[in-house]
Design a protein around this motif. Structure first.
Motif, PDB file in Angstrom:
ATOM      1  N   TYR A 133       0.820  -1.215   0.000  1.00  0.00           N
ATOM      2  CA  TYR A 133       0.000   0.000   0.000  1.00  0.00           C
ATOM      3  C   TYR A 133       0.856   1.269   0.000  1.00  0.00           C
ATOM      4  CZ  TYR A 133      -3.687  -3.335   0.989  1.00  0.00           C
ATOM      5  OH  TYR A 133      -4.565  -4.400   0.917  1.00  0.00           O
ATOM      6  N   ASP A 134       2.043   1.156  -0.582  1.00  0.00           N
ATOM      7  CA  ASP A 134       2.928   2.312  -0.707  1.00  0.00           C
ATOM      8  C   ASP A 134       2.482   3.213  -1.850  1.00  0.00           C
ATOM      9  OD1 ASP A 134       5.305   3.859  -0.209  1.00  0.00           O
ATOM     10  OD2 ASP A 134       6.195   2.937  -1.992  1.00  0.00           O
ATOM     11  N   ASP A 135       2.658   4.495  -1.673  1.00  0.00           N
ATOM     12  CA  ASP A 135       2.468   5.477  -2.740  1.00  0.00           C
ATOM     13  C   ASP A 135       1.055   5.458  -3.324  1.00  0.00           C
ATOM     14  OD1 ASP A 135       3.821   7.574  -3.937  1.00  0.00           O
ATOM     15  OD2 ASP A 135       4.234   6.437  -5.755  1.00  0.00           O
ATOM     16  N   GLY A 136       0.058   5.135  -2.487  1.00  0.00           N
ATOM     17  CA  GLY A 136      -1.331   5.177  -2.923  1.00  0.00           C
ATOM     18  C   GLY A 136      -1.720   4.140  -3.941  1.00  0.00           C
ATOM     19  N   ARG A 137      -0.981   3.007  -3.999  1.00  0.00           N
ATOM     20  CA  ARG A 137      -1.235   2.008  -5.041  1.00  0.00           C
ATOM     21  C   ARG A 137      -2.629   1.398  -4.958  1.00  0.00           C
ATOM     22  NH1 ARG A 137       4.566  -0.996  -4.275  1.00  0.00           N
ATOM     23  NH2 ARG A 137       5.847   0.591  -5.315  1.00  0.00           N
ATOM     24  N   ARG A 154       8.606  13.448  -1.902  1.00  0.00           N
ATOM     25  CA  ARG A 154       9.899  13.637  -1.230  1.00  0.00           C
ATOM     26  C   ARG A 154       9.762  14.146   0.203  1.00  0.00           C
ATOM     27  NH1 ARG A 154      12.127  10.197  -3.958  1.00  0.00           N
ATOM     28  NH2 ARG A 154      14.079  10.751  -2.928  1.00  0.00           N
ATOM     29  N   THR A 155       8.731  13.703   0.900  1.00  0.00           N
ATOM     30  CA  THR A 155       8.612  14.031   2.319  1.00  0.00           C
ATOM     31  C   THR A 155       8.836  12.786   3.187  1.00  0.00           C
ATOM     32  OG1 THR A 155       6.193  13.840   2.067  1.00  0.00           O
ATOM     33  CG2 THR A 155       7.131  16.068   2.085  1.00  0.00           C
ATOM     34  N   SER A 156       9.562  11.815   2.646  1.00  0.00           N
ATOM     35  CA  SER A 156       9.985  10.610   3.388  1.00  0.00           C
ATOM     36  C   SER A 156       8.838   9.681   3.763  1.00  0.00           C
ATOM     37  CB  SER A 156      10.765  10.994   4.655  1.00  0.00           C
ATOM     38  OG  SER A 156      11.896  11.754   4.331  1.00  0.00           O
ATOM     39  N   LYS A 157       7.775   9.659   2.957  1.00  0.00           N
ATOM     40  CA  LYS A 157       6.635   8.794   3.276  1.00  0.00           C
ATOM     41  C   LYS A 157       7.016   7.315   3.231  1.00  0.00           C
ATOM     42  CE  LYS A 157       3.974  10.431   0.037  1.00  0.00           C
ATOM     43  NZ  LYS A 157       4.960  11.413  -0.481  1.00  0.00           N
ATOM     44  N   THR A 158       7.743   6.907   2.183  1.00  0.00           N
ATOM     45  CA  THR A 158       8.080   5.488   2.035  1.00  0.00           C
ATOM     46  C   THR A 158       9.073   5.002   3.098  1.00  0.00           C
ATOM     47  OG1 THR A 158       7.575   5.447  -0.330  1.00  0.00           O
ATOM     48  CG2 THR A 158       9.081   3.758   0.494  1.00  0.00           C
ATOM     49  N   PRO A 159      10.213   5.682   3.308  1.00  0.00           N
ATOM     50  CA  PRO A 159      11.115   5.207   4.373  1.00  0.00           C
ATOM     51  C   PRO A 159      10.479   5.245   5.752  1.00  0.00           C
ATOM     52  CG  PRO A 159      11.872   7.315   3.458  1.00  0.00           C
ATOM     53  CD  PRO A 159      10.804   6.803   2.564  1.00  0.00           C
ATOM     54  N   ALA A 172      -0.019   2.717   5.398  1.00  0.00           N
ATOM     55  CA  ALA A 172      -0.303   3.050   3.993  1.00  0.00           C
ATOM     56  C   ALA A 172       0.005   4.524   3.807  1.00  0.00           C
ATOM     57  CB  ALA A 172      -1.764   2.764   3.660  1.00  0.00           C
ATOM     58  N   ASN A 173       0.499   4.879   2.628  1.00  0.00           N
ATOM     59  CA  ASN A 173       0.772   6.303   2.400  1.00  0.00           C
ATOM     60  C   ASN A 173       0.232   6.760   1.056  1.00  0.00           C
ATOM     61  OD1 ASN A 173       3.058   6.591   0.293  1.00  0.00           O
ATOM     62  ND2 ASN A 173       3.871   5.010   1.674  1.00  0.00           N
ATOM     63  N   VAL A 174      -0.101   8.036   0.995  1.00  0.00           N
ATOM     64  CA  VAL A 174      -0.718   8.602  -0.206  1.00  0.00           C
ATOM     65  C   VAL A 174       0.013   9.880  -0.605  1.00  0.00           C
ATOM     66  CG1 VAL A 174      -2.839   9.554  -1.203  1.00  0.00           C
ATOM     67  CG2 VAL A 174      -2.975   7.710   0.488  1.00  0.00           C
ATOM     68  N   PRO A 175       0.510   9.942  -1.840  1.00  0.00           N
ATOM     69  CA  PRO A 175       1.128  11.192  -2.320  1.00  0.00           C
ATOM     70  C   PRO A 175       0.030  12.178  -2.743  1.00  0.00           C
ATOM     71  CG  PRO A 175       1.181   9.517  -4.034  1.00  0.00           C
ATOM     72  CD  PRO A 175       0.573   8.857  -2.829  1.00  0.00           C
ATOM     73  N   LEU A 176       0.221  13.426  -2.430  1.00  0.00           N
ATOM     74  CA  LEU A 176      -0.770  14.438  -2.784  1.00  0.00           C
ATOM     75  C   LEU A 176      -0.250  15.297  -3.926  1.00  0.00           C
ATOM     76  CD1 LEU A 176      -1.988  15.560   0.764  1.00  0.00           C
ATOM     77  CD2 LEU A 176      -2.990  13.869  -0.773  1.00  0.00           C
ATOM     78  N   VAL A 177      -1.031  15.333  -4.998  1.00  0.00           N
ATOM     79  CA  VAL A 177      -0.690  16.098  -6.201  1.00  0.00           C
ATOM     80  C   VAL A 177      -1.913  16.925  -6.583  1.00  0.00           C
ATOM     81  CG1 VAL A 177       0.112  15.972  -8.593  1.00  0.00           C
ATOM     82  CG2 VAL A 177       0.795  14.200  -6.948  1.00  0.00           C
ATOM     83  N   PRO A 178      -1.762  18.238  -6.856  1.00  0.00           N
ATOM     84  CA  PRO A 178      -2.925  19.092  -7.154  1.00  0.00           C
ATOM     85  C   PRO A 178      -3.800  18.581  -8.288  1.00  0.00           C
ATOM     86  CG  PRO A 178      -0.968  20.427  -6.794  1.00  0.00           C
ATOM     87  CD  PRO A 178      -0.516  18.993  -6.805  1.00  0.00           C
ATOM     88  N   GLU A 179      -3.184  17.947  -9.284  1.00  0.00           N
ATOM     89  CA  GLU A 179      -3.947  17.510 -10.464  1.00  0.00           C
ATOM     90  C   GLU A 179      -4.721  16.213 -10.242  1.00  0.00           C
ATOM     91  OE1 GLU A 179      -0.841  20.277 -11.466  1.00  0.00           O
ATOM     92  OE2 GLU A 179      -0.718  18.304 -10.483  1.00  0.00           O
ATOM     93  N   ASP A 190      -9.926   7.293  10.198  1.00  0.00           N
ATOM     94  CA  ASP A 190      -9.940   7.966  11.499  1.00  0.00           C
ATOM     95  C   ASP A 190      -8.815   9.007  11.522  1.00  0.00           C
ATOM     96  OD1 ASP A 190      -9.839   8.785  14.119  1.00  0.00           O
ATOM     97  OD2 ASP A 190      -9.719   6.774  14.983  1.00  0.00           O
ATOM     98  N   PRO A 191      -9.147  10.291  11.696  1.00  0.00           N
ATOM     99  CA  PRO A 191      -8.112  11.344  11.674  1.00  0.00           C
ATOM    100  C   PRO A 191      -6.996  11.114  12.683  1.00  0.00           C
ATOM    101  CG  PRO A 191     -10.305  12.306  11.636  1.00  0.00           C
ATOM    102  CD  PRO A 191     -10.491  10.840  11.908  1.00  0.00           C
ATOM    103  N   LYS A 192      -7.282  10.385  13.767  1.00  0.00           N
ATOM    104  CA  LYS A 192      -6.271  10.162  14.805  1.00  0.00           C
ATOM    105  C   LYS A 192      -5.133   9.246  14.336  1.00  0.00           C
ATOM    106  CE  LYS A 192      -9.335  10.887  18.760  1.00  0.00           C
ATOM    107  NZ  LYS A 192      -9.953  10.271  19.960  1.00  0.00           N
ATOM    108  N   LYS A 193      -5.394   8.452  13.304  1.00  0.00           N
ATOM    109  CA  LYS A 193      -4.331   7.574  12.808  1.00  0.00           C
ATOM    110  C   LYS A 193      -3.757   8.062  11.477  1.00  0.00           C
ATOM    111  CE  LYS A 193      -7.084   4.051  10.366  1.00  0.00           C
ATOM    112  NZ  LYS A 193      -7.402   2.597  10.297  1.00  0.00           N
ATOM    113  N   CYS A 194      -4.148   9.260  11.077  1.00  0.00           N
ATOM    114  CA  CYS A 194      -3.647   9.849   9.833  1.00  0.00           C
ATOM    115  C   CYS A 194      -2.721  11.015  10.167  1.00  0.00           C
ATOM    116  CB  CYS A 194      -4.820  10.331   8.983  1.00  0.00           C
ATOM    117  SG  CYS A 194      -4.327  10.976   7.375  1.00  0.00           S
ATOM    118  N   PHE A 195      -1.609  11.092   9.438  1.00  0.00           N
ATOM    119  CA  PHE A 195      -0.619  12.134   9.708  1.00  0.00           C
ATOM    120  C   PHE A 195      -0.158  12.763   8.392  1.00  0.00           C
ATOM    121  CE2 PHE A 195      -0.509   9.116  13.143  1.00  0.00           C
ATOM    122  CZ  PHE A 195      -0.491   9.919  14.272  1.00  0.00           C
ATOM    123  N   GLY A 196      -0.248  14.100   8.353  1.00  0.00           N
ATOM    124  CA  GLY A 196       0.248  14.822   7.192  1.00  0.00           C
ATOM    125  C   GLY A 196       1.704  15.212   7.401  1.00  0.00           C
TER     126      GLY A 196
END
Length: 270
Positions: A133-137, A154-159, A172-179, A190-196
């Motif tokens: 579930y890396d990179d929003g797959r 490049r904010t170190s989500k994968t490592p 699991a991590n999700v990259p955010l792109v405007p498009e 649950d917002p408590k387990k999500c971190f930006g």
């Protein structure tokens, strides 16, 4: 062919004793013909031992046991000798040898090896989860994760995901792109387990330029331009505001430091 009966007695699950018994039996009966192996796990006191020895005597069975407490082992040996029941102590002689060799007392706590095994498999499961579930797959993983990370490239989500996985957290991590619209599942987490994860535009500019050069590309691509970075970070804040999650500035933080921060927050929320 004579019927062979073996009782495997253990203060834990009996898996170790069973595997040793099977390894020995296959030297005589590879298909376990006319062979009965019966397990007696989680033996806690001498009353249990007395009942097992009584049954073994009635059925002419051999007792193979793995008991870590010395008093229970000795009780089993003495009782079997008295009742003329054949028995084999699989673990006692080894514990005694180690005790003499290193001069330390055994813990005599059943099931420790299985606790280690469970811990190991939990780590492997978490690492595999982080890869899957890396990179929003696959957005479905967001609802199964213990931790969800969001951030621009490049904010170190994968490592960070891998580091947390080695701490037994499914990430699991999700990259955010405007498009690209974020997956709907992200807003059900649950917002408590999500971190930006956010980083200063200046630092991100340097990191992205280095990344482009490492790939053999020109470092003035739009990916590393300051205006593009500021646009992405603005989009990031809009998304995390919708989620309602915490934001961690990773500008001057090592992965380990960020991971410990996340773990502390998760444990506090439990």
């Amino acid at each position: 062919m004579k019927l062979l009966k073996v009782f495997v007695v253990s203060d834990s699950v009996g898996e170790t004793g069973e595997q040793v018994v099977k390894a020995a039996i296959t030297q005589f009966r590879p298909n376990f013909d006319n062979t009965l192996i019966r397990k007696f796990p989680h033996i806690e006191d001498n009353d249990h031992i007395e009942k097992i020895v009584e049954i073994a005597k009635e059925q002419n069975a051999i007792i193979v046991f793995t008991l870590v407490e010395e008093k229970m082992r000795q009780f089993m040996i003495n009782l079997c000798h008295h009742e003329q029941v054949e028995c084999i102590d699989l673990i006692g002689p080894m514990i005694h040898l180690f005790e003499q060799q290193i001069g330390e007392q055994p813990l005599e706590e059943p099931g420790l090896v299985h606790k280690l095994d469970d811990d190991y498999f939990k780590k492997i499961e978490a690492v595999e989860f982080a890869v899957k579930y890396d990179d929003g797959r696959d957005p479905r993983g967001l609802l199964l994760a213990d931790v969800v990370l969001v951030g621009v490239s490049r904010t170190s989500k994968t490592p960070l995901s891998q580091y947390l996985a080695h701490k037994r957290y499914k990430v699991a991590n999700v990259p955010l792109v405007p498009e690209v619209n974020p997956p709907e599942e992200l807003f059900l987490v649950d917002p408590k387990k999500c971190f930006g994860l956010v980083i200063s535009p200046e630092k991100l500019n340097v990191i992205r330029k280095e990344r482009l050069i490492a790939l053999g590309l020109n470092d003035d691509a739009i990916y590393a331009k300051q205006s593009r970075i500021e646009q992405e970070i603005e989009h990031f804040y809009n998304v995390v505001e919708r989620i309602g999650c915490s934001v961690i500035d990773v500008t001057n933080k090592a992965v380990e430091e960020t991971a410990n921060d996340i773990i502390d927050r998760i444990e506090q929320n439990k």
